[in-house]
Design a protein around this motif. Structure first.
Motif, short mmCIF file in Angstrom:
data_model
loop_
_atom_site.label_atom_id
_atom_site.label_comp_id
_atom_site.label_asym_id
_atom_site.label_seq_id
_atom_site.Cartn_x
_atom_site.Cartn_y
_atom_site.Cartn_z
N HIS A 122 -10.22 -5.90 -7.31
CA HIS A 122 -10.63 -4.97 -8.36
C HIS A 122 -9.86 -3.65 -8.32
O HIS A 122 -10.05 -2.80 -9.19
CB HIS A 122 -12.13 -4.67 -8.24
N CYS A 123 -9.00 -3.48 -7.34
CA CYS A 123 -8.27 -2.22 -7.18
C CYS A 123 -7.01 -2.19 -8.03
O CYS A 123 -6.29 -3.18 -8.12
CB CYS A 123 -7.90 -2.00 -5.71
N ASP A 124 -6.74 -1.03 -8.59
CA ASP A 124 -5.50 -0.80 -9.33
C ASP A 124 -4.38 -0.37 -8.40
O ASP A 124 -3.20 -0.51 -8.73
CB ASP A 124 -5.72 0.28 -10.39
N GLN A 125 -4.76 0.16 -7.25
CA GLN A 125 -3.78 0.67 -6.28
C GLN A 125 -4.43 0.60 -4.91
O GLN A 125 -5.66 0.68 -4.79
CB GLN A 125 -3.44 2.12 -6.64
N LEU A 126 -3.62 0.45 -3.88
CA LEU A 126 -4.11 0.43 -2.50
C LEU A 126 -3.43 1.54 -1.72
O LEU A 126 -2.24 1.80 -1.89
CB LEU A 126 -3.83 -0.93 -1.85
N LEU A 127 -4.20 2.17 -0.83
CA LEU A 127 -3.65 3.26 -0.04
C LEU A 127 -3.96 3.06 1.44
O LEU A 127 -4.85 2.32 1.80
CB LEU A 127 -4.19 4.62 -0.51
N TYR A 128 -3.18 3.76 2.25
CA TYR A 128 -3.47 3.85 3.67
C TYR A 128 -3.39 5.32 4.06
O TYR A 128 -2.79 6.14 3.35
CB TYR A 128 -2.51 3.01 4.51
N ILE A 129 -4.03 5.65 5.16
CA ILE A 129 -4.00 7.01 5.70
C ILE A 129 -2.96 7.03 6.82
O ILE A 129 -3.12 6.33 7.82
CB ILE A 129 -5.38 7.43 6.23
N PRO A 130 -1.90 7.80 6.66
CA PRO A 130 -0.88 7.85 7.72
C PRO A 130 -1.47 8.36 9.03
O PRO A 130 -2.28 9.29 9.04
CB PRO A 130 0.15 8.86 7.17
N GLN A 131 -1.10 7.73 10.12
CA GLN A 131 -1.59 8.09 11.45
C GLN A 131 -0.44 8.02 12.45
O GLN A 131 0.47 7.21 12.29
CB GLN A 131 -2.70 7.13 11.88
N ALA A 132 -0.53 8.84 13.49
CA ALA A 132 0.51 8.87 14.51
C ALA A 132 0.06 8.24 15.82
O ALA A 132 0.87 7.95 16.68
CB ALA A 132 0.96 10.31 14.77
N GLY A 133 -1.24 8.00 15.97
CA GLY A 133 -1.77 7.46 17.22
C GLY A 133 -1.73 5.95 17.27
O GLY A 133 -1.13 5.28 16.43
N MET A 134 -2.40 5.42 18.27
CA MET A 134 -2.38 3.98 18.51
C MET A 134 -3.47 3.22 17.74
O MET A 134 -3.32 2.03 17.48
CB MET A 134 -2.53 3.70 20.01
N THR B 157 0.85 -1.18 0.00
CA THR B 157 0.00 0.00 0.00
C THR B 157 0.89 1.24 0.00
O THR B 157 2.05 1.19 0.39
CB THR B 157 -0.95 0.04 1.21
N GLN B 158 0.30 2.35 -0.44
CA GLN B 158 1.00 3.62 -0.46
C GLN B 158 0.26 4.62 0.40
O GLN B 158 -0.97 4.54 0.53
CB GLN B 158 1.07 4.17 -1.88
N SER B 159 0.98 5.58 0.93
CA SER B 159 0.34 6.66 1.66
C SER B 159 -0.62 7.39 0.72
O SER B 159 -0.35 7.54 -0.47
CB SER B 159 1.40 7.65 2.14
N MET B 160 -1.72 7.84 1.25
CA MET B 160 -2.68 8.57 0.41
C MET B 160 -2.03 9.81 -0.20
O MET B 160 -2.45 10.29 -1.23
CB MET B 160 -3.93 8.94 1.19
N TYR B 161 -0.98 10.34 0.44
CA TYR B 161 -0.32 11.53 -0.07
C TYR B 161 0.53 11.26 -1.29
O TYR B 161 0.95 12.20 -1.97
CB TYR B 161 0.50 12.19 1.04
#
Length: 187
Positions: free
Chosen positions: A118-130, A88-92
């Motif tokens: 069905h996805c061409d790419q996967l993303l995650y949302i970077p987070q700093a919490g637990m 996965t890649q960062s959403m940014y």
């Protein structure tokens, strides 16, 4: 740009996503319900979370992924899904200025294996919490506003609109008709 929601259980989440979609100009979303989650074409969305956006956004409902993907691919070139895992890649680092559908999974399990296929790419949302993830409507808002920022910088909301003048006029007339229908039938 559009949104695909898979097996969302809480109608308030759907309404909140719709409200965010409306705020950045998305006029069509897709709901996939393969698990009888309770979200279907008959569902009434919460007034507070959707704040009347249902009349401005067209919602297509599907029981099967193949039907949904066929329809989405008619209008959108790329599908980017949310996923916590490898590859996965960062959403940014995602390019939301392309012709894209953003896919989000349900509150409990996220996207299914079939949805991810069905996805061409996967993303995650970077987070700093637990916490590992955000509520689906909050995740949608974070991603959609990053998309809005990128698209605004490219001029999509000002000097390079995605709709022609004729398409804009037809959309305006649709909205006028919907407003008049609501006034004449106040249910």
């Amino acid at each position: 740009i559009t949104v695909i929601l898979e097996n969302i259980y809480d109608t308030h989440n759907v309404g909140a996503v719709m409200r965010t979609c409306d705020s950045i100009g998305i006029r069509q979303i897709y709901l996939v319900n393969t698990e009888n989650s309770g979200i279907n074409e008959l569902v009434t969305l919460g007034k507070r979370s959707s704040m009347g956006t249902r009349k401005w956004i067209d919602v297509s409902y599907f029981r099967h992924w193949d039907d949904c993907i066929k329809k989405v691919r008619e209008m959108h070139q790329y599908i980017i899904g949310t996923y916590l895992g490898e590859n996965t890649q960062s959403m940014y680092s995602c390019d939301f200025t392309q012709n894209v559908a953003i896919m989000l999974g349900n509150e409990k399990d996220g996207l299914s294996t079939e949805a991810i296929s069905h996805c061409d790419q996967l993303l995650y949302i970077p987070q700093a919490g637990m916490a590992e993830s955000l509520n689906v409507s909050v995740a949608a808002a974070a991603i959609l506003y990053e998309a809005y920022r990128q698209r605004m910088l490219k001029g999509y909301y000002s000097d390079k609109p995605e709709l022609s003048n004729a398409e804009s006029e037809a959309l305006l007339q649709t909205f006028i008709d919907r407003s008049e229908d609501k006034i004449s039938d106040p249910r």
